[in-house]
Design a protein around this motif. Sequence first.
Motif, PDB file in Angstrom:
ATOM      1  N   HIS A  37       0.784  -1.239   0.000  1.00  0.00           N
ATOM      2  CA  HIS A  37       0.000   0.000   0.000  1.00  0.00           C
ATOM      3  C   HIS A  37       0.819   1.294   0.000  1.00  0.00           C
ATOM      4  O   HIS A  37       0.226   2.369  -0.055  1.00  0.00           O
ATOM      5  N   SER A  38       2.144   1.230   0.057  1.00  0.00           N
ATOM      6  CA  SER A  38       2.938   2.462   0.129  1.00  0.00           C
ATOM      7  C   SER A  38       3.290   2.989  -1.254  1.00  0.00           C
ATOM      8  O   SER A  38       3.720   2.235  -2.120  1.00  0.00           O
ATOM      9  N   ASN A  39       3.111   4.288  -1.412  1.00  0.00           N
ATOM     10  CA  ASN A  39       3.564   4.985  -2.618  1.00  0.00           C
ATOM     11  C   ASN A  39       3.041   4.339  -3.893  1.00  0.00           C
ATOM     12  O   ASN A  39       3.782   4.084  -4.835  1.00  0.00           O
ATOM     13  N   GLN A 153     -10.933   1.431  -4.032  1.00  0.00           N
ATOM     14  CA  GLN A 153     -11.191   2.179  -5.270  1.00  0.00           C
ATOM     15  C   GLN A 153     -10.325   3.433  -5.316  1.00  0.00           C
ATOM     16  O   GLN A 153      -9.790   3.778  -6.372  1.00  0.00           O
ATOM     17  N   GLY A 154     -10.159   4.108  -4.197  1.00  0.00           N
ATOM     18  CA  GLY A 154      -9.317   5.300  -4.158  1.00  0.00           C
ATOM     19  C   GLY A 154      -7.886   5.017  -4.522  1.00  0.00           C
ATOM     20  O   GLY A 154      -7.253   5.780  -5.266  1.00  0.00           O
ATOM     21  N   GLU A 155      -7.329   3.918  -4.018  1.00  0.00           N
ATOM     22  CA  GLU A 155      -5.973   3.545  -4.383  1.00  0.00           C
ATOM     23  C   GLU A 155      -5.897   3.215  -5.876  1.00  0.00           C
ATOM     24  O   GLU A 155      -4.940   3.605  -6.556  1.00  0.00           O
ATOM     25  N   ALA A 156      -6.888   2.507  -6.385  1.00  0.00           N
ATOM     26  CA  ALA A 156      -6.891   2.128  -7.802  1.00  0.00           C
ATOM     27  C   ALA A 156      -6.973   3.373  -8.699  1.00  0.00           C
ATOM     28  O   ALA A 156      -6.319   3.412  -9.733  1.00  0.00           O
ATOM     29  N   ASP A 157      -7.730   4.363  -8.276  1.00  0.00           N
ATOM     30  CA  ASP A 157      -7.906   5.569  -9.092  1.00  0.00           C
ATOM     31  C   ASP A 157      -6.744   6.557  -8.979  1.00  0.00           C
ATOM     32  O   ASP A 157      -6.292   7.116  -9.962  1.00  0.00           O
ATOM     33  N   PHE A 158      -6.269   6.763  -7.765  1.00  0.00           N
ATOM     34  CA  PHE A 158      -5.351   7.865  -7.521  1.00  0.00           C
ATOM     35  C   PHE A 158      -4.014   7.456  -6.945  1.00  0.00           C
ATOM     36  O   PHE A 158      -3.132   8.286  -6.779  1.00  0.00           O
ATOM     37  N   GLY A 159      -3.846   6.197  -6.584  1.00  0.00           N
ATOM     38  CA  GLY A 159      -2.614   5.781  -5.923  1.00  0.00           C
ATOM     39  C   GLY A 159      -2.638   6.239  -4.475  1.00  0.00           C
ATOM     40  O   GLY A 159      -3.623   6.761  -3.975  1.00  0.00           O
ATOM     41  N   SER A 160      -1.539   6.001  -3.784  1.00  0.00           N
ATOM     42  CA  SER A 160      -1.448   6.382  -2.374  1.00  0.00           C
ATOM     43  C   SER A 160      -0.207   7.234  -2.193  1.00  0.00           C
ATOM     44  O   SER A 160       0.887   6.740  -2.086  1.00  0.00           O
ATOM     45  N   MET A 161      -0.399   8.513  -2.226  1.00  0.00           N
ATOM     46  CA  MET A 161       0.751   9.416  -2.161  1.00  0.00           C
ATOM     47  C   MET A 161       0.889  10.054  -0.802  1.00  0.00           C
ATOM     48  O   MET A 161       0.073  10.310  -0.082  1.00  0.00           O
TER      49      MET A 161
END
Length: 161
Positions: A37-39, A153-161
Amino acid sequence: MSCYSECDCSCGPEGEKFDSIIRSETNFGITSNDLIHSNMGWFCGFDNLKQIRWPISKDDGVYILWEKNDYCSEHNLFHSKAIYVGKGQVKTRIYRHAKNKGFTEENLVYFTFVDIENRKAKYIEQLLLDLYDFPLNKAEKRGVNKFCGYITQGEADFGSM
């Protein structure tokens, strides 16, 4: 019971075997959750690198390329299967993979990475290769299990920054 048609995974703990071994053998403070889940970012073939989601450090680290396979409507999570693990200068390495691994515009490839000293990244990469099967890795593949992650869904759409 499996949540996904792609494999026999459930939306449960990720990378338990990795976590158990790294905890007992090191004090790195890295978990499978960090690796999954990082970066997070993504790219879509080499020709679209200008539209890549690049939260990428120029430092050393360990990184994983992911393929999103399936969706669990019960847990609202996407199943992602790790397809490659590597280490080194993360930005340079991911850019090279996007260019040379034969991904096309139709291939949406996710990546995650953790900045960590090279000697620790070597250990983590080798432990992952010993435990899990990464289809695009060619050398030192011993693992047979799948390394899977479950992303929102948020990670899939925007990544995890």
